[in-house]
Write a protein that holds these residues in place. Structure first.
Motif, PDB file in Angstrom:
ATOM      1  N   GLY A 166      15.144  14.914  -5.448  1.00 25.71           N
ATOM      2  CA  GLY A 166      14.266  14.030  -6.195  1.00 25.71           C
ATOM      3  C   GLY A 166      13.076  13.532  -5.386  1.00 25.71           C
ATOM      4  O   GLY A 166      13.128  13.453  -4.154  1.00 25.71           O
ATOM      5  N   LEU A 167      12.027  13.188  -6.098  1.00 28.85           N
ATOM      6  CA  LEU A 167      10.809  12.638  -5.510  1.00 28.85           C
ATOM      7  C   LEU A 167      10.893  11.122  -5.519  1.00 28.85           C
ATOM      8  O   LEU A 167      11.179  10.517  -6.555  1.00 28.85           O
ATOM      9  CB  LEU A 167       9.587  13.081  -6.327  1.00 28.85           C
ATOM     10  CG  LEU A 167       8.248  12.464  -5.947  1.00 28.85           C
ATOM     11  CD1 LEU A 167       7.775  12.999  -4.596  1.00 28.85           C
ATOM     12  CD2 LEU A 167       7.209  12.738  -7.019  1.00 28.85           C
ATOM     13  N   VAL A 168      10.631  10.519  -4.373  1.00 29.31           N
ATOM     14  CA  VAL A 168      10.525   9.062  -4.279  1.00 29.31           C
ATOM     15  C   VAL A 168       9.090   8.743  -3.904  1.00 29.31           C
ATOM     16  O   VAL A 168       8.625   9.099  -2.814  1.00 29.31           O
ATOM     17  CB  VAL A 168      11.505   8.483  -3.235  1.00 29.31           C
ATOM     18  CG1 VAL A 168      11.259   6.994  -3.037  1.00 29.31           C
ATOM     19  CG2 VAL A 168      12.945   8.744  -3.650  1.00 29.31           C
ATOM     20  N   GLY A 169       8.406   8.109  -4.840  1.00 32.63           N
ATOM     21  CA  GLY A 169       7.035   7.697  -4.594  1.00 32.63           C
ATOM     22  C   GLY A 169       6.017   8.565  -5.293  1.00 32.63           C
ATOM     23  O   GLY A 169       5.979   9.772  -5.069  1.00 32.63           O
TER      24      GLY A 169
ATOM     25  N   ARG B  57       0.840  -1.197   0.000  1.00 39.44           N
ATOM     26  CA  ARG B  57       0.000   0.000   0.000  1.00 39.44           C
ATOM     27  C   ARG B  57       0.880   1.253   0.000  1.00 39.44           C
ATOM     28  O   ARG B  57       1.829   1.363   0.785  1.00 39.44           O
ATOM     29  CB  ARG B  57      -0.902  -0.008   1.232  1.00 39.44           C
ATOM     30  CG  ARG B  57      -1.827   1.177   1.305  1.00 39.44           C
ATOM     31  CD  ARG B  57      -2.781   1.048   2.505  1.00 39.44           C
ATOM     32  NE  ARG B  57      -3.555   2.263   2.655  1.00 39.44           N
ATOM     33  CZ  ARG B  57      -3.167   3.308   3.381  1.00 39.44           C
ATOM     34  NH1 ARG B  57      -2.039   3.282   4.047  1.00 39.44           N
ATOM     35  NH2 ARG B  57      -3.933   4.381   3.454  1.00 39.44           N
ATOM     36  N   ALA B  58       0.540   2.206  -0.848  1.00 40.39           N
ATOM     37  CA  ALA B  58       1.299   3.452  -0.965  1.00 40.39           C
ATOM     38  C   ALA B  58       0.525   4.580  -0.297  1.00 40.39           C
ATOM     39  O   ALA B  58      -0.559   4.934  -0.744  1.00 40.39           O
ATOM     40  CB  ALA B  58       1.544   3.779  -2.433  1.00 40.39           C
ATOM     41  N   ALA B  59       1.081   5.122   0.770  1.00 42.48           N
ATOM     42  CA  ALA B  59       0.400   6.194   1.503  1.00 42.48           C
ATOM     43  C   ALA B  59       1.334   7.347   1.857  1.00 42.48           C
ATOM     44  O   ALA B  59       0.927   8.278   2.538  1.00 42.48           O
ATOM     45  CB  ALA B  59      -0.223   5.628   2.781  1.00 42.48           C
ATOM     46  N   ARG B  60       2.577   7.292   1.387  1.00 43.68           N
ATOM     47  CA  ARG B  60       3.571   8.313   1.714  1.00 43.68           C
ATOM     48  C   ARG B  60       4.435   8.583   0.491  1.00 43.68           C
ATOM     49  O   ARG B  60       4.472   7.805  -0.438  1.00 43.68           O
ATOM     50  CB  ARG B  60       4.480   7.842   2.846  1.00 43.68           C
ATOM     51  CG  ARG B  60       3.743   7.498   4.101  1.00 43.68           C
ATOM     52  CD  ARG B  60       4.706   7.339   5.273  1.00 43.68           C
ATOM     53  NE  ARG B  60       3.996   7.102   6.499  1.00 43.68           N
ATOM     54  CZ  ARG B  60       3.168   7.928   7.116  1.00 43.68           C
ATOM     55  NH1 ARG B  60       2.934   9.103   6.598  1.00 43.68           N
ATOM     56  NH2 ARG B  60       2.574   7.621   8.233  1.00 43.68           N
TER      57      ARG B  60
END
Length: 133
Positions: free
Chosen positions: A54-57, A21-24
């Motif tokens: 950079g953006l992670v996620g 699950r991706a929440a962050r």
């Protein structure tokens, strides 16, 4: 930035696993994070390395809100961590922020898809098929 909190990860720490699950999401201050993809019967393949700024996620933004890649600290990481629900709630009240964030994330998604394609073609495609043209 008021929604971000400072976090750190030692070398080798997993930020997330593909399919979870991706929440962050994170904005890297220092260090590097390897983004990898599961390849059946083989070790995970690094498709991109993200460094400072950079953006992670991005999977938190798109249903079904599951990570499309895995992420591991390649070097010690200092980052700002953001809770996706809080950011999305803020975007509901600010169309300008919503537009700017979506525009940026779409650019990141496009770049990640190109990087993954090139890396996988370099590894598994015919010679030279992953080279930029």
């Amino acid at each position: 930035m008021e929604l971000g909190r400072e976090v750190s990860f030692p070398t080798g720490a997993r930020l997330f696993e593909e399919g979870q699950r991706a929440a962050r999401f994170w904005v890297i201050r220092t260090g590097t994070v390897n983004l990898d993809i599961h390849v059946p019967g083989r070790r995970a393949v690094v498709v991109e390395t993200v460094g400072a700024g950079g953006l992670v996620g991005w999977s938190w933004l798109c249903p079904p809100h599951q990570w499309h890649l895995g992420a591991e600290a390649a070097r010690p990481v200092e980052a700002w961590e953001f809770d996706a629900a809080e950011v999305l709630a803020l975007c509901e009240h600010s169309p300008e922020l919503d537009h700017a964030l979506l525009t940026y994330v779409v650019e990141v998604i496009g770049h990640r898809l190109r990087s993954a394609r090139t890396r996988l073609l370099d590894l598994y495609g015919p010679y030279g098929s992953g080279s930029a043209q």
